[in-house]
Design an enzyme around this catalytic site. Sequence first.
Site, PDB file in Angstrom:
ATOM      1  N   GLY A  13      -2.110   9.699  34.546  1.00 40.98           N
ATOM      2  CA  GLY A  13      -3.027   8.946  35.409  1.00 40.98           C
ATOM      3  C   GLY A  13      -4.415   8.887  34.788  1.00 40.98           C
ATOM      4  O   GLY A  13      -5.427   8.921  35.488  1.00 40.98           O
ATOM      5  N   ALA A  14      -4.457   8.778  33.453  1.00 40.09           N
ATOM      6  CA  ALA A  14      -5.722   8.923  32.724  1.00 40.09           C
ATOM      7  C   ALA A  14      -6.421   7.599  32.446  1.00 40.09           C
ATOM      8  O   ALA A  14      -7.375   7.547  31.679  1.00 40.09           O
ATOM      9  CB  ALA A  14      -5.492   9.688  31.429  1.00 40.09           C
ATOM     10  N   ARG A  16      -8.081   5.945  34.667  1.00 42.55           N
ATOM     11  CA  ARG A  16      -9.346   5.888  35.429  1.00 42.55           C
ATOM     12  C   ARG A  16      -9.553   7.187  36.216  1.00 42.55           C
ATOM     13  O   ARG A  16      -8.710   8.076  36.172  1.00 42.55           O
ATOM     14  CB  ARG A  16      -9.365   4.665  36.349  1.00 42.55           C
ATOM     15  CG  ARG A  16      -8.189   4.561  37.295  1.00 42.55           C
ATOM     16  CD  ARG A  16      -8.097   3.140  37.852  1.00 42.55           C
ATOM     17  NE  ARG A  16      -6.904   2.921  38.616  1.00 42.55           N
ATOM     18  CZ  ARG A  16      -6.778   3.150  39.912  1.00 42.55           C
ATOM     19  NH1 ARG A  16      -7.789   3.633  40.584  1.00 42.55           N
ATOM     20  NH2 ARG A  16      -5.646   2.898  40.544  1.00 42.55           N
ATOM     21  N   ASP A  63       5.890   5.749  33.810  1.00 42.08           N
ATOM     22  CA  ASP A  63       5.877   6.121  35.224  1.00 42.08           C
ATOM     23  C   ASP A  63       6.331   7.577  35.274  1.00 42.08           C
ATOM     24  O   ASP A  63       7.479   7.887  34.911  1.00 42.08           O
ATOM     25  CB  ASP A  63       6.850   5.206  35.986  1.00 42.08           C
ATOM     26  CG  ASP A  63       6.979   5.592  37.451  1.00 42.08           C
ATOM     27  OD1 ASP A  63       6.500   6.682  37.848  1.00 42.08           O
ATOM     28  OD2 ASP A  63       7.571   4.801  38.206  1.00 42.08           O
ATOM     29  N   SER A 142      -5.126  19.310  46.057  1.00 42.66           N
ATOM     30  CA  SER A 142      -6.186  18.649  46.827  1.00 42.66           C
ATOM     31  C   SER A 142      -6.559  19.525  48.012  1.00 42.66           C
ATOM     32  O   SER A 142      -5.729  20.315  48.497  1.00 42.66           O
ATOM     33  CB  SER A 142      -5.672  17.308  47.347  1.00 42.66           C
ATOM     34  OG  SER A 142      -6.549  16.782  48.330  1.00 42.66           O
ATOM     35  N   TYR A 154       0.949  13.028  51.664  1.00 45.36           N
ATOM     36  CA  TYR A 154       0.051  13.513  50.601  1.00 45.36           C
ATOM     37  C   TYR A 154      -0.214  15.012  50.739  1.00 45.36           C
ATOM     38  O   TYR A 154      -0.206  15.750  49.751  1.00 45.36           O
ATOM     39  CB  TYR A 154      -1.245  12.707  50.682  1.00 45.36           C
ATOM     40  CG  TYR A 154      -2.261  12.956  49.600  1.00 45.36           C
ATOM     41  CD1 TYR A 154      -2.091  12.425  48.310  1.00 45.36           C
ATOM     42  CD2 TYR A 154      -3.427  13.678  49.850  1.00 45.36           C
ATOM     43  CE1 TYR A 154      -3.047  12.625  47.323  1.00 45.36           C
ATOM     44  CE2 TYR A 154      -4.384  13.878  48.871  1.00 45.36           C
ATOM     45  CZ  TYR A 154      -4.192  13.346  47.612  1.00 45.36           C
ATOM     46  OH  TYR A 154      -5.146  13.539  46.633  1.00 45.36           O
ATOM     47  N   ALA A 157       2.776  16.887  49.610  1.00 45.75           N
ATOM     48  CA  ALA A 157       2.896  16.855  48.141  1.00 45.75           C
ATOM     49  C   ALA A 157       1.887  17.797  47.497  1.00 45.75           C
ATOM     50  O   ALA A 157       2.215  18.539  46.567  1.00 45.75           O
ATOM     51  CB  ALA A 157       2.688  15.426  47.631  1.00 45.75           C
ATOM     52  N   LYS A 158       0.640  17.791  48.017  1.00 49.27           N
ATOM     53  CA  LYS A 158      -0.403  18.594  47.383  1.00 49.27           C
ATOM     54  C   LYS A 158      -0.229  20.092  47.669  1.00 49.27           C
ATOM     55  O   LYS A 158      -0.614  20.934  46.856  1.00 49.27           O
ATOM     56  CB  LYS A 158      -1.784  18.104  47.821  1.00 49.27           C
ATOM     57  CG  LYS A 158      -2.139  16.719  47.253  1.00 49.27           C
ATOM     58  CD  LYS A 158      -1.918  16.637  45.758  1.00 49.27           C
ATOM     59  CE  LYS A 158      -2.695  15.526  45.086  1.00 49.27           C
ATOM     60  NZ  LYS A 158      -2.370  15.410  43.640  1.00 49.27           N
TER      61      LYS A 158
HETATM   62  P1  NAP Z   1      -7.188   7.129  40.945  1.00 51.68           P
HETATM   63  O1  NAP Z   1      -8.580   6.717  40.594  1.00 51.68           O
HETATM   64  O2  NAP Z   1      -6.434   6.343  41.954  1.00 51.68           O
HETATM   65  O3  NAP Z   1      -6.335   7.245  39.592  1.00 51.68           O
HETATM   66  C1  NAP Z   1      -4.977   7.619  39.611  1.00 51.68           C
HETATM   67  C2  NAP Z   1      -4.318   7.122  38.345  1.00 51.68           C
HETATM   68  O4  NAP Z   1      -2.926   7.521  38.386  1.00 51.68           O
HETATM   69  C3  NAP Z   1      -4.341   5.582  38.221  1.00 51.68           C
HETATM   70  O5  NAP Z   1      -4.722   5.200  36.922  1.00 51.68           O
HETATM   71  C4  NAP Z   1      -2.890   5.217  38.534  1.00 51.68           C
HETATM   72  O6  NAP Z   1      -2.435   4.031  37.931  1.00 51.68           O
HETATM   73  C5  NAP Z   1      -2.149   6.412  37.962  1.00 51.68           C
HETATM   74  N1  NAP Z   1      -0.784   6.480  38.448  1.00 51.68           N
HETATM   75  C6  NAP Z   1      -0.352   6.227  39.717  1.00 51.68           C
HETATM   76  N2  NAP Z   1       0.984   6.352  39.786  1.00 51.68           N
HETATM   77  C7  NAP Z   1       1.404   6.683  38.541  1.00 51.68           C
HETATM   78  C8  NAP Z   1       2.680   6.935  37.990  1.00 51.68           C
HETATM   79  N3  NAP Z   1       3.813   6.873  38.723  1.00 51.68           N
HETATM   80  N4  NAP Z   1       2.774   7.236  36.668  1.00 51.68           N
HETATM   81  C9  NAP Z   1       1.645   7.286  35.905  1.00 51.68           C
HETATM   82  N5  NAP Z   1       0.414   7.072  36.372  1.00 51.68           N
HETATM   83  C10 NAP Z   1       0.290   6.761  37.686  1.00 51.68           C
HETATM   84  O7  NAP Z   1      -7.155   8.647  41.487  1.00 51.68           O
HETATM   85  P2  NAP Z   1      -8.192   9.860  41.336  1.00 51.68           P
HETATM   86  O8  NAP Z   1      -9.072   9.839  42.519  1.00 51.68           O
HETATM   87  O9  NAP Z   1      -8.752   9.888  39.963  1.00 51.68           O
HETATM   88  O10 NAP Z   1      -7.198  11.091  41.551  1.00 51.68           O
HETATM   89  C11 NAP Z   1      -6.557  11.770  40.470  1.00 51.68           C
HETATM   90  C12 NAP Z   1      -5.753  12.956  41.031  1.00 51.68           C
HETATM   91  O11 NAP Z   1      -6.638  13.805  41.765  1.00 51.68           O
HETATM   92  C13 NAP Z   1      -4.663  12.539  42.002  1.00 51.68           C
HETATM   93  O12 NAP Z   1      -3.551  13.393  41.845  1.00 51.68           O
HETATM   94  C14 NAP Z   1      -5.301  12.744  43.353  1.00 51.68           C
HETATM   95  O13 NAP Z   1      -4.349  12.936  44.355  1.00 51.68           O
HETATM   96  C15 NAP Z   1      -6.126  13.980  43.076  1.00 51.68           C
HETATM   97  N6  NAP Z   1      -7.252  14.159  44.009  1.00 51.68           N
HETATM   98  C16 NAP Z   1      -8.250  13.214  44.127  1.00 51.68           C
HETATM   99  C17 NAP Z   1      -9.293  13.416  45.024  1.00 51.68           C
HETATM  100  C18 NAP Z   1     -10.413  12.430  45.199  1.00 51.68           C
HETATM  101  O14 NAP Z   1     -11.256  12.661  46.095  1.00 51.68           O
HETATM  102  N7  NAP Z   1     -10.507  11.359  44.418  1.00 51.68           N
HETATM  103  C19 NAP Z   1      -9.306  14.565  45.808  1.00 51.68           C
HETATM  104  C20 NAP Z   1      -8.273  15.496  45.678  1.00 51.68           C
HETATM  105  C21 NAP Z   1      -7.257  15.280  44.762  1.00 51.68           C
HETATM  106  P3  NAP Z   1      -2.559   2.615  38.729  1.00 51.68           P
HETATM  107  O15 NAP Z   1      -4.000   2.282  38.702  1.00 51.68           O
HETATM  108  O16 NAP Z   1      -1.720   1.683  37.940  1.00 51.68           O
HETATM  109  O17 NAP Z   1      -2.023   2.879  40.111  1.00 51.68           O
END
Ligand code: NAP
Length: 253
Positions: A13-14, A16, A63, A142, A154, A157-158
């Site tokens: 998921g790198a 963004r 994926d 999370s 979610y 999962a977390k």
């Molecule tokens: P994000 O900006 O939505 O980025 C997630 C990335 O994962 C996107 O590039 C997405 O691709 C990719 N992805 C989704 N499904 C995938 C798959 N099946 N295989 C490969 N890549 C996939 O999320 P984020 O906020 O940076 O969050 C990153 C992690 O931190 C997640 O696990 C999230 O649950 C966790 N987290 C985030 C927060 C927060 O406040 N942001 C808080 C707690 C935990 P697409 O763009 O194509 O969908």
Amino acid sequence: MSEQTPRVAVVTGAARGIGAATAVRLAADGYAVAVVDLEESAGKDTVEKITAAGGKAIAVGADVSNADQVAAAFERIAAELGGPTILVNNAGVLRDNLLFKMSESDWDTVLDVHLKGAFLMSRAAQKYMVDAGYGRIVNLSSSSALGNRGQANYSAAKAGMQGFTKTLAKELGKFGITANAVAPGFIATDMTAATAKRVGMDFEDFKKAAATAIPVQRVGTPEDIAHTVSFLVSEGAGFVSGQVVYVAGGPLD
Ligand code: NAP
């Protein structure tokens, strides 16, 4: 880790958000980084940022919830960069809804990407780590693992990521491999921007409102998480394993 051990990191998921910041940080720390995301083209910006700063990275489309795509990704990463010894399971999606409105597919998608994805990636990666006698796995949990309205899928999962992490730590410790979880609070990314949109709030107002409830009085940045991951994957963190590090600007209730 010997001098010959390739310093290769895989971040899912790198393209963004937190994953991109983590990939950039690990490259700055000296790792060659595989930038894994659903589409190879999506990882281009992260790779360019890394190479522009003098680092090494490749974009890999996979994926994480698909076993064949995960196997193909690791074959390519090992051939182009060397066997990975660092894995950051960060890929994630949201399908928020109250329980009575949550569809089976909302449930399956979230459990598949976060939990099954982390399982498939870790299972594939451990082979290279066991061969190297060294490894570091970091799983993104999370604060929602403690329960959050509208996130039955979610939060399950977390919370699952935390049990998974502790089990990996117990199974893999004897091979020089540590496993830890990072549990972020509110981090400003596309994911939280989408949540603001869903609840009908301007993202800036949403962040300001969230910050008032956080002891350090601000929301987190992707770099806050990248910094924590950088520590957990470092050689010096070899006695830290099976832990859940909440990175939320304060303690959580
Ligand atoms: P994000 O900006 O939505 O980025 C997630 C990335 O994962 C996107 O590039 C997405 O691709 C990719 N992805 C989704 N499904 C995938 C798959 N099946 N295989 C490969 N890549 C996939 O999320 P984020 O906020 O940076 O969050 C990153 C992690 O931190 C997640 O696990 C999230 O649950 C966790 N987290 C985030 C927060 C927060 O406040 N942001 C808080 C707690 C935990 P697409 O763009 O194509 O969908």
